[in-house]
Design an enzyme around this catalytic site. Structure first.
Site, PDB file in Angstrom:
ATOM      1  N   GLN A   1       0.824  -1.206   0.000  1.00 39.30           N
ATOM      2  CA  GLN A   1       0.000   0.000   0.000  1.00 39.30           C
ATOM      3  C   GLN A   1       0.860   1.257   0.000  1.00 39.30           C
ATOM      4  O   GLN A   1       0.333   2.350  -0.087  1.00 39.30           O
ATOM      5  CB  GLN A   1      -0.899  -0.002   1.243  1.00 39.30           C
TER       6      GLN A   1
ATOM      7  N   ARG B   1      -8.495  -1.107   8.207  1.00 35.81           N
ATOM      8  CA  ARG B   1      -9.542  -0.172   7.744  1.00 35.81           C
ATOM      9  C   ARG B   1      -9.856   0.831   8.847  1.00 35.81           C
ATOM     10  O   ARG B   1     -10.999   1.012   9.255  1.00 35.81           O
ATOM     11  CB  ARG B   1     -10.794  -0.955   7.326  1.00 35.81           C
ATOM     12  N   CYS B   2      -8.811   1.465   9.319  1.00 40.24           N
ATOM     13  CA  CYS B   2      -8.932   2.250  10.540  1.00 40.24           C
ATOM     14  C   CYS B   2      -7.751   3.209  10.605  1.00 40.24           C
ATOM     15  O   CYS B   2      -6.646   2.858  10.225  1.00 40.24           O
ATOM     16  CB  CYS B   2      -8.878   1.254  11.693  1.00 40.24           C
TER      17      CYS B   2
ATOM     18  N   GLU C   1     -12.995   4.203   5.708  1.00 37.58           N
ATOM     19  CA  GLU C   1     -13.062   3.310   6.861  1.00 37.58           C
ATOM     20  C   GLU C   1     -14.169   3.651   7.845  1.00 37.58           C
ATOM     21  O   GLU C   1     -14.379   2.919   8.809  1.00 37.58           O
ATOM     22  CB  GLU C   1     -11.721   3.336   7.582  1.00 37.58           C
TER      23      GLU C   1
END
Ligand code: CDP
Length: 788
Positions: free
Chosen positions: A222, A372-373, A742
């Site tokens: 990523q 996702r945070c 998110e």
């Protein structure tokens, strides 16, 4: 927000279909495993069956006899090049391959290099390792007790398993407010280990070209630029300098924070390619991915919330033990070992707060990724939203009414929280009212009261969360010293088409579409005429990558700023073409016209052509710009979710009957993509609330290491999400946009947990840790006399 562009141009606010989908739905994406190079070799990894054991011997003879096997690589081989350990993003150290001992079940022990994937797997199965088991520490609380076996014996002076202590806020004011409060509530809340379980596992193809003296790595990452820099810092001494490394992050099948860390497999594949000069592919299988890659959450929290007798919240005190496994390999901003956990005062106007976190080593794989945070915000939101609900119930005040009474009010923004964050904008009551209206809150409360009389268990749960996304600003946020800005570089071609490159990397979020829409909004060039590229360090401008919903707040802003630089130059070109002064021109999206003479105009495409064919003397030719955007603040999206559950009194099964989600991410670039992000995010919130958990038995055997035990919800378990939105623009973002990716994963679990506890509160239930499985509820129903 009113639309400024036509559907043909498709700027912000248009639900343009995703430009990347034609390749994905035809199976024509290029994922790492699709990369095949001539003469490519394959790597497979031998993993430890023990959670803590000394390695007495590694016998490679049988493995080397397997047809196709070329080499077995051990920690001792890497030690010769000082590559058997590597630094983590939190400045800890992590083994690439062990020399002395293994620290968790499924840890890499050796790697087998072969001419085919099958030979490599057969070779890995034939490596014989002799282990001497050591005492295992699984519970982080026990790990911190005096006398616990010290795990990191590689660290010379380490005498315990304590990694760090971190605290934030005003301890004295908080203690005082809690001591003086009319009402306090206190809960122990465990937020379990979970795994991102992305569709695509991790892997790479490493190719060291001995002639070009260049390493190219196609890699599931990523953050390609940060990875290149880390590789250069770690392996510069063996000739891998930064300009000789190219990281390509091709199509990625879901990252969710799990593809930020550097895993040992990547490093071994690179070392194998450098040594052999052949391309080397390493792709994890599903169980390796679930058992050995970094995990999220694993926070053991004790929270206390205080209120005065009128039900006004006053103070919050939190103590936490963070289980990091055997190394702190979290991907947090360096100054914040507990990430952004100190946003835990949430949407509420508190006068005082104090938070403490202690990191602990255990015999588990590294934890602490931002699943996702935005770096621990899920843990923060779950804690405050559970605690506010407990307080409302304790006081006998309706949970919605209680929130409305305690929310930060719209006129208080920009608002500085008790823990020092400056919230940019918000209208929390607006979102909650909209959710209540959409779900029919008053009718549901009446229905619940009637059902309760009939002995039926129905619960209504609310989560009114505040998110914090878009790291930088760089004055506060860096990773290993790399400042958290992001970038966009735009080149307009002579015929008015364009290419834009970014320092971020989409993993399914649709950047090829939404970034093009930002340029379309700013420049009036149709989004379909703009190619967006990310993920290749040889071509993209430097950036910190995509995680923690930072793409829109940071790189999206860079796209707007770079576009505005292009327009500045285009204005001068238009003025030259129209023979007027630049100030005499008016810009309406797509063209400059002369003030008072709208027919005298030049389109952006005409300006682009002139930039290469008829540019003013003294001006550089071409039309391009770059922006490295350092945001002045984070953005604070928010939302209010309401969930209705019914509980089966025979089995303890929780059924989510309805779920309304109202989100606010400021101005929206693509409504359809945002809705998709919310739908996916909600399902990823349902997952830990009811199903997913990775736990360990007392000797460190992983439970939940395959999809038989790790219960990823499918469409069958997923309720129909009912979504809506409000729009409160960010005052500092050039487009008024906030991140959104998110929000739903962060906000949803508390709504579900609150609904379940609401259904059981009258029985005496105060808290249930997620995942709220049927056996947990069934046990409570028996304990509270609902069933025999
Ligand atoms: O960093 P990441 O892409 O995961 O998260 P994000 O910035 O929240 O964006 C997720 C997707 O939603 C991207 O395609 C964004 O451009 C889109 N989005 C949008 O259309 N409008 C917003 N206000 C925020 C995000």
């Amino acid at each position: 927000m009113a639309l400024r562009t036509s559907p043909e141009v498709s700027g912000m606010g248009h639900s343009m279909k995703r430009k990347e989908d034609p390749r994905f739905i035809r199976g024509r994406g290029t994922y790492v495993d699709d990369v095949v190079l001539p003469g490519m070799l394959y790597l497979d990894i031998v993993r430890s069956p023990f959670a803590h054991a000394r390695i007495k011997k590694i016998d490679t003879a049988k493995a080397l006899a397997v047809p196709g096997v070329l080499a077995v690589i051990t920690g001792k081989d890497l030690e010769k090049y000082n590559l058997h350990w590597m630094p983590t993003l939190m400045s800890d150290t992590q083994m690439v391959l062990p020399v002395e001992k293994v620290m968790y079940q499924a840890q890499e022990v050796a790697a087998v290099l072969a001419t085919s994937r099958y030979s490599a797997a057969d070779g890995a199965a034939a490596v014989e390792v002799e282990y001497e088991p050591l005492p295992v520490v699984v519970d982080p609380k026990k790990a911190l007790e005096p006398g616990a076996p010290v795990l990191r014996t590689d660290k010379k002076d380490k005498k315990d398993n304590h990694i760090w202590h971190w605290e934030w806020g005003d301890r004295a004011a908080t203690d005082r407010a809690i001591a003086e409060a009319a009402v306090t509530v206190k809960e122990d809340i465990y937020i379990p280990r979970i795994h991102v379980a992305s569709i695509e596992t991790c892997g790479c193809v490493a190719h060291f070209d001995k002639v070009e003296d260049k390493l190219t790595v196609w890699m599931t990452t990523q953050a390609p630029h940060a990875i290149r820099t880390v590789f250069a810092l770690v392996a510069g001494h063996v000739g891998l300098e930064e300009h000789k490394i190219r990281i390509i992050s091709p199509d990625i099948g879901g990252g969710f924070g799990g593809k930020v860390p550097v895993y040992p497999g990547y490093v071994i594949a690179v070392a194998a390619s450098v040594l052999t000069g052949a391309p080397v592919k390493w792709i994890e299988d599903r169980m390796e991915n679930l058992q050995a890659d970094s995990f999220a959450r694993d926070y053991h929290i004790t929270a206390e919330l205080a209120a005065n007798k009128d039900g006004k919240l006053t103070a919050l005190r939190i103590k936490t033990i963070a289980d990091h496994g055997y190394t702190d390999a979290a991907a947090n901003p360096s100054k914040f070992p507990a990430g952004l956990f100190h946003v835990c005062s949430g949407s509420y106007d508190l006068k005082a707060a104090h938070v403490e976190v202690d990191g602990a080593y255990t015999n588990k794989p590294p934890g602490g990724i931002a699943y996702r945070c935005s770096f621990r915000v899920t843990e923060a939101v779950h804690t405050i939203e559970r605690m506010v609900d407990v307080m409302a119930h304790q006081l006998g005040i309706d949970a919605a009414e209680f929130r409305l009474k305690n929310f930060i009010k719209p006129e208080q923004f920009p608002y500085t929280s008790a823990l020092g964050w400056e919230y940019d904008s918000g209208n929390y009551a607006g979102a909650l009212h909209k959710a209540m209206e959409m779900i029919g809150y008053a009718d549901l409360k009446r229905e619940q009261a009637e059902k309760r009389k009939a002995g039926k268990l129905m619960g209504i749960g609310i989560s009114s969360f505040t998110e914090i996304v878009g790291a930088g600003p760089s004055k506060h946020f860096d990773i290993l010293g790399l400042k958290m800005f992001d970038s966009c570089e735009i080149r307009i071609h002579p015929t008015g088409k364009a290419i834009a490159r970014f320092g971020t990397k989409s993993q399914g979020q649709g950047h090829e579409t939404t970034y093009a829409q930002i340029l379309a909004e700013e420049l009036g060039i149709p989004a379909k005429d703009i190619k967006v590229e990310e993920g290749d360090t040889d071509t993209a401008p430097y950036g910190l990558g995509t995680y923690a919903s930072r793409s829109t707040p940071v790189a999206g802003a860079a796209a707007a700023i770079a576009s505005r630089k292009i327009l500045d130059k285009a204005r001068k070109i238009a003025a030259h073409l129209l023979e007027v002064a630049p100030d005499d021109l008016v810009w309406e999206v797509g063209k400059f016209s002369v003030k008072g003479a709208p027919n005298k105009a030049k389109t952006i495409q005409e300006c682009a052509f002139a930039a290469y064919t008829n540019h003013p003397q003294g001006m550089e030719a071409g039309l391009e710009a770059v922006s490295y955007y350092d945001p002045p603040n984070l953005t604070y999206p928010f939302g209010s979710y309401i969930c209705v559950v019914d509980i089966d009194t025979g089995t303890g099964e929780v059924k989510v009957r309805r779920f309304v989600a109202i989100d606010d991410c400021g101005n929206i670039i693509n409504p359809m993509i945002v809705q998709g992000q919310i739908h996916g995010g909600l399902t990823m919130g349902l997952a830990p609330a009811l199903y997913e958990e990775i736990s360990y038995d007392e000797i460190g055997n992983v439970q939940g290491g395959s999809f038989i035990d790790y219960l990823v919800p499918t469409a069958v378990e997923t309720p129909k999400w009912e979504t809506g939105h409000t729009v409160t623009p960010s005052p500092h973002h050039p487009l008024g946009a906030k991140g959104v990716g998110e929000s739903a994963t962060v906000g949803a679990p508390a709504a579900i947990a609150n609904a379940v506890v609401d259904a059981l509160w009258h029985l005496g239930v105060r808290h249930i840790d997620i995942p709220i499985t049927p056996p947990k509820v069934w046990k409570l129903l028996r304990e509270h006399g609902v069933m025999e």
